[in-house]
Write a protein that holds these residues in place. Structure first.
Motif, mmCIF file in Angstrom:
data_model
loop_
_atom_site.group_PDB
_atom_site.id
_atom_site.type_symbol
_atom_site.label_atom_id
_atom_site.label_comp_id
_atom_site.label_asym_id
_atom_site.label_seq_id
_atom_site.Cartn_x
_atom_site.Cartn_y
_atom_site.Cartn_z
ATOM 1 N N LYS A 31 0.848 -1.199 0.000
ATOM 2 C CA LYS A 31 0.000 0.000 0.000
ATOM 3 C C LYS A 31 0.879 1.244 0.000
ATOM 4 N N VAL A 32 0.331 2.342 -0.493
ATOM 5 C CA VAL A 32 1.015 3.632 -0.478
ATOM 6 C C VAL A 32 0.138 4.610 0.297
ATOM 7 N N MET A 33 0.748 5.293 1.262
ATOM 8 C CA MET A 33 0.033 6.266 2.079
ATOM 9 C C MET A 33 0.577 7.642 1.728
ATOM 10 N N LYS A 34 -0.308 8.500 1.206
ATOM 11 C CA LYS A 34 0.143 9.812 0.755
ATOM 12 C C LYS A 34 -0.714 10.911 1.374
ATOM 13 N N GLU A 35 -0.048 11.917 1.931
ATOM 14 C CA GLU A 35 -0.757 13.063 2.507
ATOM 15 C C GLU A 35 -1.408 13.885 1.400
ATOM 16 N N ILE A 36 -2.659 14.263 1.635
ATOM 17 C CA ILE A 36 -3.374 15.125 0.694
ATOM 18 C C ILE A 36 -3.209 16.579 1.124
ATOM 19 N N THR A 37 -3.483 16.847 2.407
ATOM 20 C CA THR A 37 -3.350 18.199 2.948
ATOM 21 C C THR A 37 -3.371 18.115 4.468
ATOM 22 N N SER A 38 -3.178 19.247 5.118
ATOM 23 C CA SER A 38 -3.217 19.279 6.579
ATOM 24 C C SER A 38 -3.875 20.565 7.048
ATOM 25 N N GLY A 39 -4.330 20.541 8.299
ATOM 26 C CA GLY A 39 -4.975 21.709 8.886
ATOM 27 C C GLY A 39 -5.493 21.373 10.269
ATOM 28 N N THR A 40 -6.540 22.068 10.691
ATOM 29 C CA THR A 40 -7.115 21.791 12.000
ATOM 30 C C THR A 40 -7.866 20.466 11.962
ATOM 31 N N ARG A 41 -8.066 19.885 13.110
ATOM 32 C CA ARG A 41 -8.794 18.604 13.187
ATOM 33 C C ARG A 41 -10.189 18.750 12.581
ATOM 34 N N ARG A 42 -10.889 19.817 12.927
ATOM 35 C CA ARG A 42 -12.250 20.038 12.422
ATOM 36 C C ARG A 42 -12.253 20.132 10.901
#
Length: 111
Positions: free
Chosen positions: A68-79
């Motif tokens: 499997k490949v795990m790739k970040e899409i974006t980040s920010g606040t939990r909400r």
């Protein structure tokens, strides 16, 4: 001097409240990432998810991530990331998204 002391006390109280919020709470102030888990061979989406872990891949064992490949899409606040994840899962998702609002679950797991 009293005003400064009162302001410092208020800031300290707010910091204690922020620290007391569980990392999985939508109110958490920890940086949270939305990720896409795909099949390494076919590129097919297996799952959209979120994590607040500093090292994203620590969310799963090495054995689970094999193939499997795990790739970040974006980040920010939990909400914000909870809302984005739900939107992505509602539009598509994959076989590992078992949420009731998952498009995959609605179309392929009906029983």
């Amino acid at each position: 001097v009293r005003t400064v002391d009162k302001a410092e006390s208020t800031v300290n109280d707010l910091n204690k409240v922020a620290e007391a919020v569980h990392a999985n709470s939508a109110a958490s102030t920890r940086l949270t990432r939305v990720y896409r888990l795909t099949d390494a061979e076919t590129g097919a989406t297996l799952k959209y998810g979120i994590t607040s872990a500093e090292k994203m891949t620590s969310r799963y064992s090495k054995g689970y991530l094999e193939g499997k490949v795990m790739k970040e899409i974006t980040s920010g606040t939990r909400r914000e990331m909870l809302d984005l994840e739900r939107h992505l899962v509602t539009l598509g998702g994959g076989p590992l998204n078992r949420e009731p609002w998952s498009a995959y679950a609605r179309w392929f797991l009906r029983g």
